[in-house]
Design a protein around this motif. Structure first.
Motif, PDB file in Angstrom:
ATOM      1  N   ALA B 179     -29.827  44.176  -3.786  1.00 14.81           N
ATOM      2  CA  ALA B 179     -30.906  43.242  -4.110  1.00 14.81           C
ATOM      3  C   ALA B 179     -30.827  42.788  -5.567  1.00 14.81           C
ATOM      4  CB  ALA B 179     -32.257  43.893  -3.834  1.00 14.81           C
ATOM      5  N   ARG B 180     -31.150  41.498  -5.814  1.00 14.87           N
ATOM      6  CA  ARG B 180     -31.222  40.970  -7.190  1.00 14.87           C
ATOM      7  C   ARG B 180     -32.595  41.306  -7.763  1.00 14.87           C
ATOM      8  NH1 ARG B 180     -25.929  39.956  -8.017  1.00 14.87           N
ATOM      9  NH2 ARG B 180     -25.234  39.870  -5.878  1.00 14.87           N
ATOM     10  N   TRP B 181     -32.735  41.093  -9.090  1.00 13.32           N
ATOM     11  CA  TRP B 181     -33.965  41.557  -9.733  1.00 13.32           C
ATOM     12  C   TRP B 181     -35.216  40.904  -9.167  1.00 13.32           C
ATOM     13  CZ3 TRP B 181     -37.300  38.361 -12.254  1.00 13.32           C
ATOM     14  CH2 TRP B 181     -36.810  37.119 -12.683  1.00 13.32           C
ATOM     15  N   TYR B 182     -35.123  39.613  -8.787  1.00 14.48           N
ATOM     16  CA  TYR B 182     -36.331  38.955  -8.284  1.00 14.48           C
ATOM     17  C   TYR B 182     -36.720  39.481  -6.907  1.00 14.48           C
ATOM     18  CZ  TYR B 182     -32.330  36.157  -6.791  1.00 14.48           C
ATOM     19  OH  TYR B 182     -31.104  35.770  -6.323  1.00 14.48           O
ATOM     20  N   THR B 183     -35.693  39.814  -6.096  1.00 14.13           N
ATOM     21  CA  THR B 183     -35.995  40.428  -4.799  1.00 14.13           C
ATOM     22  C   THR B 183     -36.615  41.799  -5.013  1.00 14.13           C
ATOM     23  OG1 THR B 183     -33.976  39.375  -3.999  1.00 14.13           O
ATOM     24  CG2 THR B 183     -35.016  40.974  -2.546  1.00 14.13           C
ATOM     25  N   ILE B 184     -36.054  42.532  -5.975  1.00 15.42           N
ATOM     26  CA  ILE B 184     -36.581  43.869  -6.262  1.00 15.42           C
ATOM     27  C   ILE B 184     -38.038  43.770  -6.692  1.00 15.42           C
ATOM     28  CG2 ILE B 184     -36.379  45.861  -7.781  1.00 15.42           C
ATOM     29  CD1 ILE B 184     -33.355  45.266  -7.903  1.00 15.42           C
ATOM     30  N   MET B 185     -38.319  42.804  -7.586  1.00 19.66           N
ATOM     31  CA  MET B 185     -39.686  42.659  -8.078  1.00 19.66           C
ATOM     32  C   MET B 185     -40.627  42.306  -6.928  1.00 19.66           C
ATOM     33  SD  MET B 185     -41.150  40.187 -11.091  1.00 19.66           S
ATOM     34  CE  MET B 185     -41.366  38.700 -10.150  1.00 19.66           C
ATOM     35  N   LEU B 186     -40.229  41.337  -6.103  1.00 18.69           N
ATOM     36  CA  LEU B 186     -41.128  40.828  -5.075  1.00 18.69           C
ATOM     37  C   LEU B 186     -41.243  41.769  -3.876  1.00 18.69           C
ATOM     38  CD1 LEU B 186     -40.203  37.035  -5.119  1.00 18.69           C
ATOM     39  CD2 LEU B 186     -42.272  38.126  -6.005  1.00 18.69           C
ATOM     40  N   ARG B 187     -40.140  42.427  -3.514  1.00 16.24           N
ATOM     41  CA  ARG B 187     -40.174  43.215  -2.269  1.00 16.24           C
ATOM     42  C   ARG B 187     -40.327  44.713  -2.492  1.00 16.24           C
ATOM     43  NH1 ARG B 187     -36.441  42.221   2.499  1.00 16.24           N
ATOM     44  NH2 ARG B 187     -37.842  43.862   3.161  1.00 16.24           N
ATOM     45  N   ILE B 188     -39.992  45.196  -3.677  1.00 20.35           N
ATOM     46  CA  ILE B 188     -40.109  46.640  -3.904  1.00 20.35           C
ATOM     47  C   ILE B 188     -41.271  46.935  -4.855  1.00 20.35           C
ATOM     48  CG2 ILE B 188     -38.926  48.736  -4.689  1.00 20.35           C
ATOM     49  CD1 ILE B 188     -37.558  47.550  -2.268  1.00 20.35           C
ATOM     50  N   THR B 189     -41.183  46.439  -6.067  1.00 18.07           N
ATOM     51  CA  THR B 189     -42.118  46.889  -7.097  1.00 18.07           C
ATOM     52  C   THR B 189     -43.537  46.355  -6.868  1.00 18.07           C
ATOM     53  OG1 THR B 189     -40.220  46.800  -8.551  1.00 18.07           O
ATOM     54  CG2 THR B 189     -42.337  47.216  -9.569  1.00 18.07           C
ATOM     55  N   LEU B 190     -43.661  45.037  -6.683  1.00 21.14           N
ATOM     56  CA  LEU B 190     -45.014  44.493  -6.567  1.00 21.14           C
ATOM     57  C   LEU B 190     -45.785  45.026  -5.353  1.00 21.14           C
ATOM     58  CD1 LEU B 190     -44.735  40.871  -7.975  1.00 21.14           C
ATOM     59  CD2 LEU B 190     -45.228  43.038  -9.118  1.00 21.14           C
ATOM     60  N   PRO B 191     -45.157  45.144  -4.184  1.00 19.23           N
ATOM     61  CA  PRO B 191     -45.910  45.748  -3.077  1.00 19.23           C
ATOM     62  C   PRO B 191     -46.388  47.169  -3.406  1.00 19.23           C
ATOM     63  CG  PRO B 191     -43.939  44.693  -2.237  1.00 19.23           C
ATOM     64  CD  PRO B 191     -43.837  44.646  -3.730  1.00 19.23           C
ATOM     65  N   ILE B 192     -45.582  47.899  -4.171  1.00 17.45           N
ATOM     66  CA  ILE B 192     -45.981  49.276  -4.496  1.00 17.45           C
ATOM     67  C   ILE B 192     -47.168  49.266  -5.456  1.00 17.45           C
ATOM     68  CG2 ILE B 192     -45.238  51.429  -5.593  1.00 17.45           C
ATOM     69  CD1 ILE B 192     -42.423  50.835  -4.543  1.00 17.45           C
ATOM     70  N   VAL B 193     -47.194  48.289  -6.372  1.00 16.66           N
ATOM     71  CA  VAL B 193     -48.298  48.274  -7.352  1.00 16.66           C
ATOM     72  C   VAL B 193     -49.449  47.371  -6.872  1.00 16.66           C
ATOM     73  CG1 VAL B 193     -46.879  48.830  -9.357  1.00 16.66           C
ATOM     74  CG2 VAL B 193     -47.219  46.456  -8.745  1.00 16.66           C
ATOM     75  N   ARG B 194     -49.524  47.104  -5.581  1.00 20.14           N
ATOM     76  CA  ARG B 194     -50.597  46.242  -5.084  1.00 20.14           C
ATOM     77  C   ARG B 194     -51.990  46.699  -5.526  1.00 20.14           C
ATOM     78  NH1 ARG B 194     -51.586  44.949   1.171  1.00 20.14           N
ATOM     79  NH2 ARG B 194     -52.466  47.021   0.959  1.00 20.14           N
TER      80      ARG B 194
END
Lengths: 388, 277
Positions: B179-194
């Motif tokens: 995954a590229r950084w924007y995918t990581i941000m949108l699909r991994i990190t942001l859902p976790i910090v919802r």
């Protein structure tokens, strides 16, 4: 599947700490290589370099002869299993395993088949809809494995994947991992600090130690587990591989007609061995002798080389480990150079493996002899093995 | 002996609790009472504890033409607008400040902190001139835009602390997964910090909702927010305390509803570090 070559790898952190220096070795296609060593030996850094998560200051990293030194982790086609699994907590087991395939724009039905096949292989089918938080440690570990194998990558990188499991599960998973590797035949680089894990799993094992400057190398020896055990190249490997560890004793060598006399420093113990070419060159000097615990034998008092009180005996059932002290300066294997002037005081505690039936009572004298043919000899200054 | 000791402790705990309740809830209750009691009994000495409650003040501020009902709507437009404009900027900024190696990262964070600590009054005149020059005076957007000087720094600080809590290994695993950084941000990190995003939105909303200084100089009669309406009752002809109280009670309701609805996220957000996957 691919081979992997580390070519003169070095890494110094911005604060000047040398983490890795002068590491060169290759992992053959389909081979299972274990990196083992104490904490700070650079094993995890090397693995992270292979993944592309850590940059290197010098050297090259090749995969199938292609230079991937500057390649981003996304483009390396490797899979990594992390120590704490690093499962995506907000995704189901299915999505955790499918994520990597989705990134490769694979069609949905193909992803589904691959995920279900991997789940089947790892006995995870029942848990596909669960979130990682609802799984046990062993199940999470299997999901982490599943996420790696589902992609059919060129290589697996595993960073202490079993260290968060309890002892029993670890032994079980150790076997399963090894079987899985044999079945899939994927090149694997595996990091652990546990030498038993290293010995039982690796086709070859690389023993690493911490370095303090850019001139040394972390890599001490890379070889099959049996070779590491039988022919360690230096004191560090000899002391690290084997449990309990090898005993080290300082002896003074003197040449006699056709033989060499070795007198244990600080004691009246001495023995003679047939003269050997390389070892004879050390006559008149101190050398270090390595004795594996199983090289001791209980013997009649008249034949005993060591006859000491045994303050501690550990009965393990099949074997008993007995500990005893000799009045000889101990050997510090971590920095061989400093030890020659070690003050001639203190006691050197040795350990021997004996049959349980011969276990002595506390503080009883135990006469022991040693198979002199099998002794390991080391240069006290460089720590390297002296072998013919 | 020990049982007696325990009950004494319990009594002490309750006493302390009641004291805090009095400090925090007392003024609110007093204001609600002020809103529903006859205006002329507002400041009688000694305080008049019994009175005939009426809803005249609420009727006045909500129903009478030209009073607070449209201002309530204006406040909602401005506060919700401020949140919507805030998130697309503060969340990626917080992500970058948490994850990327950036030159002067520390300085940026300190600069944000400085913006938060500076009194808004200091910005009023420059912003007024700026907004007038670009012809936005009196618009909702002018207030929404200028409020970002308060909400973005605060949101970035808050969001960064949430993102910092997400183990880096998760993102490393995603990188190795391709995954590229924007995918990581949108699909991994942001859902976790919802939960963190929701908490941040709530705070941004309340910041904007409570702000009186910017609307005071930037709004027009038709876009004035509720705090401006409340201030309007401090008229030269006399202070109508029951209207002020009614408007204040009205202003408390939307944030309260929001906190009640998203209560569980607040708790989860504030205990975020302890619930790692």
């Amino acid at each position: 599947m691919a081979s992997m070559t580390f070519d003169g790898i070095g890494k110094t952190f911005p604060d000047g700490t040398v983490a890795v220096a002068n590491v060169s070795f290759s992992v053959a296609d389909g081979e299972f290589v274990v990196l083992v060593g104490p904490s700070g030996c650079g094993k995890s850094t090397l693995l992270r370099m292979a993944a592309g998560l850590e940059t290197l200051n010098s050297g090259r990293l090749l995969m199938d002869d292609a230079d991937v030194t500057e390649t981003e982790p996304q483009d390396r086609d490797i899979a990594m299993v992390f120590q704490n699994y690093a499962l995506y907590p907000h995704m189901s087991v299915y999505d955790n395993m499918a994520f990597g395939l989705q990134q490769r724009k694979m069609p949905k039905d193909k992803i589904d088949k691959l995920v279900r096949d991997a789940a089947e292989m790892l006995d995870l089918t029942r848990y596909l809809e669960r979130k990682p938080g609802a799984l046990s440690g062993g199940q999470r570990q299997r999901v982490a494995m599943g996420r790696a194998i589902v992609r059919h990558p060129m290589a697996f990188l595993m960073d202490e994947p079993l260290s968060n499991l309890d002892a029993k599960l670890r032994v079980q998973m150790r076997g399963e991992l090894k079987l899985l590797n044999q079945r899939l035949g994927v090149t694997t680089l595996y990091v652990t600090h546990d030498q038993v894990e290293a010995m039982t799993m690796g086709d070859r094992v690389a023993v690493l130690k911490p370095v303090f400057n850019g001139q040394e190398s972390n890599l001490q020896q890379i070889d099959t587990p049996q070779m590491l055990y039988d022919k360690p190249t230096n004191l560090f490997v000899a002391g690290f591989i084997g449990s309990p560890a090898m005993n080290f004793v300082r002896v003074e060598l003197t040449a006699e007609a056709g033989s060499l006399k070795a007198a244990v420093t600080g004691t009246k113990i001495s023995f003679s061995i047939p003269a050997k070419a390389t070892l004879s060159a050390y006559a008149g000097r101190q050398v270090i002798v390595g004795i594996r615990p199983e090289m001791f034998q209980v013997c009649p008092e008249s034949e005993a080389l060591f006859n000491e009180q045994v303050p501690v005996a550990e009965a393990l059932g099949a074997d008993t480990f007995v500990f005893f002290d000799i009045a000889s300066p101990p050997v510090n294997i971590n920095d061989a150079e400093d030890t020659e002037d070690f003050p001639n005081k203190g006691k050197n505690r040795l350990v021997a493996r004996i049959p349980p039936a011969l276990t002595p009572r506390p503080n009883q004298l135990l006469p022991l002899t040693v198979d002199l043919e099998k002794l390991h000899w080391f240069d006290p200054v460089t720590g390297t093995a002296i072998r013919d | 002996m020990s049982r007696r000791h325990t009950s004494f402790n319990t009594a002490l705990t309750y006493a302390a609790g009641l004291l805090f309740l009095a400090i925090f809830v007392g003024p609110i209750l007093w204001f609600i009472a002020l809103a529903i009691r006859p205006a002329e009994t507002a400041f009688t000495m000694p305080p008049q504890l019994t009175f005939e409650p009426n809803l005249d003040a609420f009727r006045h501020i909500l129903v009478d033409p030209g009073t607070n009902a449209p201002q309530l709507v204006n406040s909602l437009i401005v506060a919700i607008g401020a949140v919507l404009l805030n998130l697309p900027f503060s969340v990626p900024a917080a992500y970058a400040l948490s994850r990327f190696k950036l030159r002067g990262k520390k300085n940026i964070m300190l600069w944000y902190l400085g913006l938060l600590m500076a009194p808004p009054v200091a910005f009023l005149i420059p912003y007024f001139i700026l907004i007038t020059r670009i012809g936005l005076q009196g618009s909702y957007f002018s207030m929404i835009l200028v409020l970002q000087t308060l909400t973005i720094p605060f949101s970035v600080w808050l969001m960064k602390s949430f993102i910092d809590e997400v183990p880096v290994e998760l993102e490393e695993a995603a990188r190795v997964d391709g995954a590229r950084w924007y995918t990581i941000m949108l699909r991994i990190t942001l859902p976790i910090v919802r939960p963190g995003i929701i908490v941040t939105s709530m705070f941004a909303f309340v910041f904007a909702w409570n702000n009186a200084a910017f609307p005071l100089v930037l709004s027009s009669r038709s876009t004035a927010t509720l705090p401006i309406g409340t201030l309007g009752y401090f008229a030269t002809s006399g202070v109508t305390w029951n209207y002020i109280a009614a408007a204040a009670v009205l202003a408390m309701i939307p944030p309260m509803i929001i906190f009640l609805v998203f209560d569980r996220y607040v708790v989860r957000g504030l205990t975020f570090g302890s619930v790692k996957g």
